[in-house]
Motif scaffolding. Structure first.
Motif, PDB file in Angstrom:
ATOM      1  N   ALA A 125     128.410 -59.916  37.203  1.00 43.52           N
ATOM      2  CA  ALA A 125     128.205 -61.363  37.346  1.00 43.52           C
ATOM      3  C   ALA A 125     128.252 -62.030  35.974  1.00 43.52           C
ATOM      4  O   ALA A 125     128.832 -63.114  35.807  1.00 43.52           O
ATOM      5  N   PHE A 126     127.650 -61.366  34.988  1.00 42.48           N
ATOM      6  CA  PHE A 126     127.679 -61.879  33.615  1.00 42.48           C
ATOM      7  C   PHE A 126     129.110 -61.945  33.095  1.00 42.48           C
ATOM      8  O   PHE A 126     129.526 -62.935  32.490  1.00 42.48           O
ATOM      9  N   GLY A 167     130.897 -64.805  34.630  1.00 39.71           N
ATOM     10  CA  GLY A 167     130.481 -66.072  34.033  1.00 39.71           C
ATOM     11  C   GLY A 167     131.116 -66.293  32.675  1.00 39.71           C
ATOM     12  O   GLY A 167     131.610 -67.381  32.370  1.00 39.71           O
ATOM     13  N   VAL A 168     131.135 -65.247  31.850  1.00 40.50           N
ATOM     14  CA  VAL A 168     131.745 -65.355  30.526  1.00 40.50           C
ATOM     15  C   VAL A 168     133.244 -65.611  30.659  1.00 40.50           C
ATOM     16  O   VAL A 168     133.809 -66.451  29.953  1.00 40.50           O
ATOM     17  N   LEU A 217     134.795 -67.070  33.077  1.00 42.73           N
ATOM     18  CA  LEU A 217     135.017 -68.442  33.544  1.00 42.73           C
ATOM     19  C   LEU A 217     134.842 -69.441  32.410  1.00 42.73           C
ATOM     20  O   LEU A 217     135.651 -70.368  32.243  1.00 42.73           O
ATOM     21  N   VAL A 218     133.800 -69.258  31.604  1.00 38.38           N
ATOM     22  CA  VAL A 218     133.549 -70.167  30.475  1.00 38.38           C
ATOM     23  C   VAL A 218     134.705 -70.101  29.471  1.00 38.38           C
ATOM     24  O   VAL A 218     135.187 -71.137  28.995  1.00 38.38           O
TER      25      VAL A 218
END
Length: 218
Positions: free
Chosen positions: A92-93, A96-97, A99-100
């Motif tokens: 999940a991390f 998220g990274v 996507l950012v």
């Protein structure tokens, strides 16, 4: 690379229950499949495949073939077995990274390229340690193979955002041919190296148990 990723990703899960390496290998293979279809159909930058390619690339370069790779290999170097929550959390991390970095990558500019090099250097240090562990355990052929794979992957990462190969075309065909071949070799080599350390660890445990049993009988 696609064949290697799917094949050995499944093997990591089936044979060792190592979901970190197994799923990351499958993600890299999925990224390669998307890249292949994108190139084959001649899709443009407005294609969902282009967006997916950027996300998957950021996912693996930032966390996947760095933190997740290290954590996965620690199963045979440090007997580290993360919980299901940790497995889910780290992916999940990474998502998220990824996507950012996909959204703000252009704004970060050269800083993003530097970030990728830094995390690759840190990962390479662990991978050199991984090769050293293989050598010390007597798996010298695997140690050499893993070391060569690590050196080749480090070379690709070092020029990824910085060097244009002389004679290469606008689509970077020469670079991606070298990169995809290297990543396929890397994933293949790490699987066999992991298996070697795993088996050596099992043999050591079996010998230790035998010695304990013998002392108990005495």
């Amino acid at each position: 690379m696609v064949v290697v990723g799917f094949t050995f990703g499944w093997k990591f899960i089936k044979e060792f229950r190592n979901y970190l390496l197994g799923l990351e290998w499958i993600i890299v293979a999925t990224s390669g499949s998307n890249f292949f279809v994108y190139a084959a159909v001649g899709a443009g930058e407005d294609s969902p495949m282009y967006t997916a390619a950027h996300f998957l690339d950021a996912f693996s370069r930032s966390v996947g073939i760095t933190l997740i790779l290290v954590m996965g290999l620690m199963a045979v170097t440090h007997r580290y077995r993360p919980s299901v929550a940790v497995d889910v959390g780290v992916f999940a991390f990474a998502a998220g990274v990824g996507l950012v970095l996909q959204i703000f990558g252009e704004e970060l500019g050269r800083g993003l390229a530097v970030f990728y090099v830094v995390v690759n250097v840190l990962t390479t240090l662990f991978l050199l340690y991984f090769s050293r562990r293989l050598w010390a355990a007597g798996a010298k052929g695997m140690a050499i193979g893993a070391g060569l794979a690590t050196a080749a992957a480090f070379g690709i990462a070092s020029i990824y955002d910085y060097v244009h190969i002389p004679g290469d075309d606008a689509a970077h065909t020469l670079f991606y041919t070298a990169a995809l071949s290297t990543w396929g070799f890397q994933m293949c080599m790490y699987y066999f190296a992991y298996r070697a350390l795993h088996r050596l660890g099992e043999s050591a445990d079996a010998e230790k148990d035998r010695q304990v049993h013998d002392r108990a009988d005495v």
